[in-house]
Design a protein around this motif. Structure first.
Motif, PDB file in Angstrom:
ATOM      1  N   ASP A 120     -26.546  54.416 -31.154  1.00  0.00           N
ATOM      2  CA  ASP A 120     -26.233  55.295 -32.262  1.00  0.00           C
ATOM      3  C   ASP A 120     -25.123  54.621 -33.080  1.00  0.00           C
ATOM      4  OD1 ASP A 120     -25.952  57.374 -33.992  1.00  0.00           O
ATOM      5  OD2 ASP A 120     -24.839  58.633 -32.590  1.00  0.00           O
ATOM      6  N   LEU A 121     -25.475  54.092 -34.228  1.00  0.00           N
ATOM      7  CA  LEU A 121     -24.518  53.320 -35.018  1.00  0.00           C
ATOM      8  C   LEU A 121     -23.367  54.182 -35.524  1.00  0.00           C
ATOM      9  CD1 LEU A 121     -26.907  50.985 -37.026  1.00  0.00           C
ATOM     10  CD2 LEU A 121     -25.614  50.483 -34.964  1.00  0.00           C
ATOM     11  N   LYS A 122     -23.621  55.459 -35.804  1.00  0.00           N
ATOM     12  CA  LYS A 122     -22.546  56.330 -36.275  1.00  0.00           C
ATOM     13  C   LYS A 122     -21.492  56.530 -35.196  1.00  0.00           C
ATOM     14  CE  LYS A 122     -21.690  60.822 -38.392  1.00  0.00           C
ATOM     15  NZ  LYS A 122     -20.399  60.918 -37.815  1.00  0.00           N
ATOM     16  N   SER A 123     -21.901  56.726 -33.955  1.00  0.00           N
ATOM     17  CA  SER A 123     -20.930  56.917 -32.879  1.00  0.00           C
ATOM     18  C   SER A 123     -20.165  55.625 -32.605  1.00  0.00           C
ATOM     19  CB  SER A 123     -21.617  57.405 -31.607  1.00  0.00           C
ATOM     20  OG  SER A 123     -22.499  56.422 -31.120  1.00  0.00           O
ATOM     21  N   ILE A 124     -20.815  54.486 -32.764  1.00  0.00           N
ATOM     22  CA  ILE A 124     -20.128  53.212 -32.589  1.00  0.00           C
ATOM     23  C   ILE A 124     -19.067  53.037 -33.674  1.00  0.00           C
ATOM     24  CG2 ILE A 124     -20.403  50.703 -32.668  1.00  0.00           C
ATOM     25  CD1 ILE A 124     -23.125  51.091 -31.355  1.00  0.00           C
ATOM     26  N   ASN A 125     -19.428  53.340 -34.926  1.00  0.00           N
ATOM     27  CA  ASN A 125     -18.454  53.243 -36.020  1.00  0.00           C
ATOM     28  C   ASN A 125     -17.301  54.211 -35.822  1.00  0.00           C
ATOM     29  OD1 ASN A 125     -19.726  51.210 -37.417  1.00  0.00           O
ATOM     30  ND2 ASN A 125     -21.012  52.623 -38.586  1.00  0.00           N
ATOM     31  N   ASP A 126     -17.600  55.430 -35.360  1.00  0.00           N
ATOM     32  CA  ASP A 126     -16.533  56.407 -35.108  1.00  0.00           C
ATOM     33  C   ASP A 126     -15.594  55.932 -34.013  1.00  0.00           C
ATOM     34  OD1 ASP A 126     -17.561  58.042 -37.052  1.00  0.00           O
ATOM     35  OD2 ASP A 126     -18.631  59.358 -35.644  1.00  0.00           O
ATOM     36  N   SER A 127     -16.151  55.348 -32.963  1.00  0.00           N
ATOM     37  CA  SER A 127     -15.290  54.881 -31.880  1.00  0.00           C
ATOM     38  C   SER A 127     -14.432  53.694 -32.319  1.00  0.00           C
ATOM     39  CB  SER A 127     -16.123  54.500 -30.655  1.00  0.00           C
ATOM     40  OG  SER A 127     -16.957  53.400 -30.951  1.00  0.00           O
ATOM     41  N   ILE A 128     -14.973  52.829 -33.166  1.00  0.00           N
ATOM     42  CA  ILE A 128     -14.184  51.698 -33.680  1.00  0.00           C
ATOM     43  C   ILE A 128     -13.061  52.207 -34.567  1.00  0.00           C
ATOM     44  CG2 ILE A 128     -14.260  49.694 -35.216  1.00  0.00           C
ATOM     45  CD1 ILE A 128     -17.078  49.149 -34.116  1.00  0.00           C
ATOM     46  N   LYS A 129     -13.355  53.166 -35.433  1.00  0.00           N
ATOM     47  CA  LYS A 129     -12.314  53.741 -36.297  1.00  0.00           C
ATOM     48  C   LYS A 129     -11.234  54.422 -35.472  1.00  0.00           C
ATOM     49  CE  LYS A 129     -15.269  54.457 -40.304  1.00  0.00           C
ATOM     50  NZ  LYS A 129     -15.948  55.444 -41.158  1.00  0.00           N
ATOM     51  N   PHE A 130     -11.636  55.140 -34.421  1.00  0.00           N
ATOM     52  CA  PHE A 130     -10.672  55.809 -33.562  1.00  0.00           C
ATOM     53  C   PHE A 130      -9.745  54.803 -32.890  1.00  0.00           C
ATOM     54  CE2 PHE A 130      -9.570  57.221 -29.253  1.00  0.00           C
ATOM     55  CZ  PHE A 130      -8.802  58.317 -29.573  1.00  0.00           C
ATOM     56  N   ARG A 131     -10.297  53.695 -32.390  1.00  0.00           N
ATOM     57  CA  ARG A 131      -9.470  52.680 -31.742  1.00  0.00           C
ATOM     58  C   ARG A 131      -8.520  52.002 -32.728  1.00  0.00           C
ATOM     59  NH1 ARG A 131     -11.680  50.496 -26.573  1.00  0.00           N
ATOM     60  NH2 ARG A 131     -13.289  51.951 -25.955  1.00  0.00           N
ATOM     61  N   ILE A 132      -8.992  51.773 -33.943  1.00  0.00           N
ATOM     62  CA  ILE A 132      -8.125  51.160 -34.959  1.00  0.00           C
ATOM     63  C   ILE A 132      -6.989  52.107 -35.314  1.00  0.00           C
ATOM     64  CG2 ILE A 132      -8.046  50.434 -37.368  1.00  0.00           C
ATOM     65  CD1 ILE A 132     -10.848  49.226 -36.962  1.00  0.00           C
ATOM     66  N   ASN A 133      -7.300  53.392 -35.492  1.00  0.00           N
ATOM     67  CA  ASN A 133      -6.259  54.374 -35.805  1.00  0.00           C
ATOM     68  C   ASN A 133      -5.263  54.509 -34.663  1.00  0.00           C
ATOM     69  OD1 ASN A 133      -7.277  54.937 -38.325  1.00  0.00           O
ATOM     70  ND2 ASN A 133      -8.556  56.624 -37.590  1.00  0.00           N
ATOM     71  N   ARG A 134      -5.747  54.485 -33.436  1.00  0.00           N
ATOM     72  CA  ARG A 134      -4.852  54.577 -32.287  1.00  0.00           C
ATOM     73  C   ARG A 134      -3.944  53.357 -32.211  1.00  0.00           C
ATOM     74  NH1 ARG A 134      -7.344  55.013 -26.413  1.00  0.00           N
ATOM     75  NH2 ARG A 134      -7.806  52.862 -26.940  1.00  0.00           N
ATOM     76  N   TYR A 135      -4.497  52.178 -32.498  1.00  0.00           N
ATOM     77  CA  TYR A 135      -3.688  50.953 -32.479  1.00  0.00           C
ATOM     78  C   TYR A 135      -2.599  50.994 -33.543  1.00  0.00           C
ATOM     79  CZ  TYR A 135      -2.331  46.114 -33.134  1.00  0.00           C
ATOM     80  OH  TYR A 135      -1.593  44.966 -33.281  1.00  0.00           O
ATOM     81  N   THR A 136      -2.946  51.432 -34.753  1.00  0.00           N
ATOM     82  CA  THR A 136      -1.937  51.467 -35.812  1.00  0.00           C
ATOM     83  C   THR A 136      -0.871  52.517 -35.523  1.00  0.00           C
ATOM     84  OG1 THR A 136      -3.328  52.950 -37.128  1.00  0.00           O
ATOM     85  CG2 THR A 136      -3.473  50.601 -37.608  1.00  0.00           C
ATOM     86  N   SER A 137      -1.251  53.643 -34.932  1.00  0.00           N
ATOM     87  CA  SER A 137      -0.237  54.651 -34.608  1.00  0.00           C
ATOM     88  C   SER A 137       0.687  54.144 -33.503  1.00  0.00           C
ATOM     89  CB  SER A 137      -0.893  55.963 -34.187  1.00  0.00           C
ATOM     90  OG  SER A 137      -1.550  55.827 -32.954  1.00  0.00           O
ATOM     91  N   PHE A 138       0.165  53.412 -32.529  1.00  0.00           N
ATOM     92  CA  PHE A 138       1.016  52.852 -31.479  1.00  0.00           C
ATOM     93  C   PHE A 138       1.943  51.791 -32.039  1.00  0.00           C
ATOM     94  CE2 PHE A 138      -2.087  53.927 -27.861  1.00  0.00           C
ATOM     95  CZ  PHE A 138      -1.436  55.116 -27.636  1.00  0.00           C
ATOM     96  N   SER A 139       1.442  50.982 -32.970  1.00  0.00           N
ATOM     97  CA  SER A 139       2.300  49.935 -33.520  1.00  0.00           C
ATOM     98  C   SER A 139       3.418  50.545 -34.355  1.00  0.00           C
ATOM     99  CB  SER A 139       1.485  48.947 -34.359  1.00  0.00           C
ATOM    100  OG  SER A 139       0.938  49.586 -35.491  1.00  0.00           O
ATOM    101  N   LYS A 140       3.123  51.630 -35.075  1.00  0.00           N
ATOM    102  CA  LYS A 140       4.172  52.305 -35.844  1.00  0.00           C
ATOM    103  C   LYS A 140       5.209  52.929 -34.922  1.00  0.00           C
ATOM    104  CE  LYS A 140       1.265  53.324 -39.813  1.00  0.00           C
ATOM    105  NZ  LYS A 140       0.540  54.358 -40.544  1.00  0.00           N
TER     106      LYS A 140
END
Length: 86
Positions: free
Chosen positions: A44-64
């Motif tokens: 399911d490409l939509k769920s893959i894209n959502d999970s990638i976006k979630f990981r990117i957002n989590r990484y940026t929030s941790f770095s901040k």
């Protein structure tokens, strides 16, 4: 000293047990039934894209939050030095 010797003997015993378990356990083998080429259509490409976006957002929030932590530590050290020397 006896605690160190007891710890050493228990470590030796557990390593022997682990080696023996390694001989008993069957080796894992890759099944030919599971194939990336066969299962790519089921993704399911939509769920893959959502999970990638979630990981990117989590990484940026941790770095901040990491920057915030570093700034707070530096300010605390400056405050401690200020109170000690002045």
């Amino acid at each position: 000293m006896s605690r160190g010797a007891g710890f050493s003997s228990s470590a030796i015993q557990s390593s022997k047990e682990n080696r023996n378990l390694g001989k008993i356990r069957p080796k894992s083998m890759r099944s030919d039934e599971v194939s990336r080429e066969k299962n790519i259509d089921k993704t399911d490409l939509k769920s893959i894209n959502d999970s990638i976006k979630f990981r990117i957002n989590r990484y940026t929030s941790f770095s901040k939050s990491g920057y915030f932590f570093v700034i707070m530590v530096i300010l605390t050290m400056i405050w401690i030095l200020w109170t000690l020397y002045f």
